[in-house]
Motif scaffolding. Sequence first.
Motif, PDB file in Angstrom:
ATOM      1  N   ALA A   6       0.711  -1.165  -0.143  1.00 39.96           N
ATOM      2  CA  ALA A   6       0.061   0.026  -0.031  1.00 39.96           C
ATOM      3  C   ALA A   6       0.923   1.050   0.177  1.00 39.96           C
ATOM      4  O   ALA A   6       1.962   1.112   0.715  1.00 39.96           O
ATOM      5  N   ASN A   7       0.467   2.107  -0.686  1.00 37.28           N
ATOM      6  CA  ASN A   7       1.319   3.456  -0.777  1.00 37.28           C
ATOM      7  C   ASN A   7       0.990   4.215   0.517  1.00 37.28           C
ATOM      8  O   ASN A   7      -0.064   3.789   1.256  1.00 37.28           O
ATOM      9  N   SER A   8       1.813   5.329   0.815  1.00 39.57           N
ATOM     10  CA  SER A   8       1.562   5.948   2.058  1.00 39.57           C
ATOM     11  C   SER A   8       0.139   6.822   1.969  1.00 39.57           C
ATOM     12  O   SER A   8      -0.143   7.139   0.574  1.00 39.57           O
ATOM     13  N   ARG A   9      -0.276   7.136   3.079  1.00 40.68           N
ATOM     14  CA  ARG A   9      -1.482   7.607   3.073  1.00 40.68           C
ATOM     15  C   ARG A   9      -1.490   8.958   3.714  1.00 40.68           C
ATOM     16  O   ARG A   9      -0.783   9.494   4.501  1.00 40.68           O
ATOM     17  N   SER A  10      -2.359  10.001   3.071  1.00 42.02           N
ATOM     18  CA  SER A  10      -1.998  11.354   3.471  1.00 42.02           C
ATOM     19  C   SER A  10      -3.233  12.324   3.251  1.00 42.02           C
ATOM     20  O   SER A  10      -4.167  11.652   2.256  1.00 42.02           O
ATOM     21  N   VAL A  11      -3.635  13.209   4.117  1.00 40.12           N
ATOM     22  CA  VAL A  11      -4.843  14.117   3.981  1.00 40.12           C
ATOM     23  C   VAL A  11      -4.246  15.556   4.121  1.00 40.12           C
ATOM     24  O   VAL A  11      -3.349  15.893   4.541  1.00 40.12           O
ATOM     25  N   LEU A  12      -4.998  16.206   2.978  1.00 42.03           N
ATOM     26  CA  LEU A  12      -4.583  17.428   2.881  1.00 42.03           C
ATOM     27  C   LEU A  12      -5.872  18.246   3.182  1.00 42.03           C
ATOM     28  O   LEU A  12      -6.857  18.023   2.845  1.00 42.03           O
ATOM     29  N   LEU A  13      -6.031  18.848   4.595  1.00 44.31           N
ATOM     30  CA  LEU A  13      -7.147  19.647   5.015  1.00 44.31           C
ATOM     31  C   LEU A  13      -7.154  21.134   4.733  1.00 44.31           C
ATOM     32  O   LEU A  13      -6.231  21.645   5.326  1.00 44.31           O
ATOM     33  N   LEU A  14      -8.154  21.511   4.031  1.00 44.35           N
ATOM     34  CA  LEU A  14      -8.163  22.758   4.010  1.00 44.35           C
ATOM     35  C   LEU A  14      -9.544  23.486   4.444  1.00 44.35           C
ATOM     36  O   LEU A  14     -10.393  23.346   4.210  1.00 44.35           O
TER      37      LEU A  14
END
Length: 168
Positions: A110-118
């Motif tokens: 699995a690829n790394s997981r990320s969230v960009l919260l605006l």
Amino acid sequence: LVVLVLDRSGSMTLPGFGTSETKLDQAKRAAELFVSLLRTDKTHRVGLVTFSTIASPDFPLAAVNAGTKASLIGPPDPGLIDSIGAGGNTTIGGGLQTASTFFPPPGPAANSRSVLLLTDGLQNTNPTIETGEGALGSAVLNVIGFGTEASLDGPRLTRLAREHRGIY
């Protein structure tokens, strides 16, 4: 893997910082710039969640390619991000919970997981950040805050990003 989580609540109609644009207009421009800079020559995937009183899974994780970018930001027509309107209350935790449902189960491939919260961080509806952030698991969370110091919750957003190995 990155999921953009964009605040479309009523407080995002307030003036942004330094221009005549609203916080939402500034957030949409930032999201569009981010998507435009994503590389298409790798196995990157991007998705979009928006939230106000409830969170919406607007664009499921998809490979970053010309078609995905056109769907999100255009051209030839304005993309999905540009069509987002504001109104309602704010469930940041609901946005984070919805984003977490986009991620596949963890595993060696699995690829790394990320969230960009605006967001402006002015939550007022359940689920709150404190309720929803646990759903992120090991995902990295980076946050961009919109508005003046008096119209955004910088301390809350700083804590949130730091506790999820991200930056605000």
